[in-house]
Enzyme design. Structure first.
Site, PDB file in Angstrom:
ATOM      1  N   CYS A  60       0.825  -1.213   0.000  1.00  8.47           N
ATOM      2  CA  CYS A  60       0.000   0.000   0.000  1.00  8.47           C
ATOM      3  C   CYS A  60       0.859   1.263   0.000  1.00  8.47           C
ATOM      4  O   CYS A  60       2.013   1.257   0.448  1.00  8.47           O
ATOM      5  CB  CYS A  60      -0.875   0.046   1.250  1.00  8.47           C
ATOM      6  SG  CYS A  60      -2.106  -1.245   1.349  1.00  8.47           S
ATOM      7  N   GLU A  62       0.571   3.889   1.919  1.00  6.76           N
ATOM      8  CA  GLU A  62       0.921   4.355   3.274  1.00  6.76           C
ATOM      9  C   GLU A  62       2.186   3.677   3.768  1.00  6.76           C
ATOM     10  O   GLU A  62       3.076   4.312   4.332  1.00  6.76           O
ATOM     11  CB  GLU A  62      -0.225   4.040   4.253  1.00  6.76           C
ATOM     12  CG  GLU A  62      -1.531   4.728   3.943  1.00  6.76           C
ATOM     13  CD  GLU A  62      -2.433   3.890   3.058  1.00  6.76           C
ATOM     14  OE1 GLU A  62      -1.938   3.249   2.103  1.00  6.76           O
ATOM     15  OE2 GLU A  62      -3.648   3.888   3.304  1.00  6.76           O
TER      16      GLU A  62
HETATM   17  N1  THU Z   1      -4.374   0.343  -1.111  1.00  2.00           N
HETATM   18  C1  THU Z   1      -3.529   1.276  -0.588  1.00  2.00           C
HETATM   19  O1  THU Z   1      -2.538   1.666  -1.217  1.00  2.00           O
HETATM   20  N2  THU Z   1      -3.820   1.753   0.639  1.00  2.00           N
HETATM   21  C2  THU Z   1      -4.875   1.362   1.412  1.00  2.00           C
HETATM   22  O2  THU Z   1      -5.024   1.804   2.532  1.00  2.00           O
HETATM   23  C3  THU Z   1      -5.827   0.402   0.884  1.00  2.00           C
HETATM   24  C4  THU Z   1      -5.524  -0.195  -0.437  1.00  2.00           C
HETATM   25  C5  THU Z   1      -4.099  -0.173  -2.464  1.00  2.00           C
HETATM   26  C6  THU Z   1      -3.695  -1.608  -2.546  1.00  2.00           C
HETATM   27  C7  THU Z   1      -4.109  -1.970  -3.931  1.00  2.00           C
HETATM   28  O3  THU Z   1      -3.088  -1.616  -4.839  1.00  2.00           O
HETATM   29  C8  THU Z   1      -5.320  -1.088  -4.215  1.00  2.00           C
HETATM   30  O4  THU Z   1      -5.264  -0.049  -3.254  1.00  2.00           O
HETATM   31  C9  THU Z   1      -6.647  -1.813  -4.134  1.00  2.00           C
HETATM   32  O5  THU Z   1      -6.762  -2.500  -2.954  1.00  2.00           O
END
Ligand code: THU
Length: 145
Positions: A60, A62
């Site tokens: 992710c 974050e």
């Molecule tokens: N994702 C994030 O980058 N941060 C989050 O807090 C939730 C999900 C991303 C992971 C994946 O690449 C996409 O969002 C869909 O889940």
């Protein structure tokens, strides 16, 4: 130089997160996320979501932002901003559970998380303290950092 206001810091962080979102590698979900963290030293580090054909290896935005900061020698994040697009019906997008746990390692319970959704040119922001996103965290408080 004049000390920036809370609002100016929040805008700078959100802008950095929004810019980082442009580098998202998300060919599978097509959901771009950008994150930016402000550290105690006053620096800003950014991250975006990076996906993989082996879906579970996706990291992710974050976590990528926090790890960039910690990898550069930082040990305290004082605020985090997150920018996503607005999905139909969504009120706000907040950090996933795994990221919340990682954030508690480097952020104080009252540190703000600025969560923004883009809807065309409109950016809607909701602010929550980390402790409200993840109460009763798992914490090994005796470990020296
Ligand atoms: N994702 C994030 O980058 N941060 C989050 O807090 C939730 C999900 C991303 C992971 C994946 O690449 C996409 O969002 C869909 O889940």
């Amino acid at each position: 130089m004049k000390k920036p206001t809370k609002k100016e810091i929040q805008t700078a962080l959100l802008n950095a997160a929004q810019a980082a979102r442009e580098n998202s590698y998300s060919p599978y979900s097509k959901f771009k996320v950008g994150a930016a963290v402000l550290t105690r030293s006053g620096r800003i580090y950014t991250g975006t979501n990076i996906e993989n054909a082996s879906f579970g290896l996706t990291v992710c935005a974050e976590r990528n932002a926090v790890f960039a900061a910690v990898g550069a020698g930082e040990r305290e994040v004082v605020a985090l901003a997150l920018v996503t697009e607005k999905l139909p019906g969504a009120k706000i997008n907040s950090p996933c559970g795994a990221c919340r746990q990682v954030l508690t390692e480097f952020m104080k319970p009252n540190a703000p998380i600025y969560m923004a959704m883009l809807d065309g040119t409109k950016r809607t922001v909701v602010t929550k303290a980390l402790k409200d996103l993840l109460p009763l965290v798992f914490n090994l408080t005796t470990v020296k950092k």
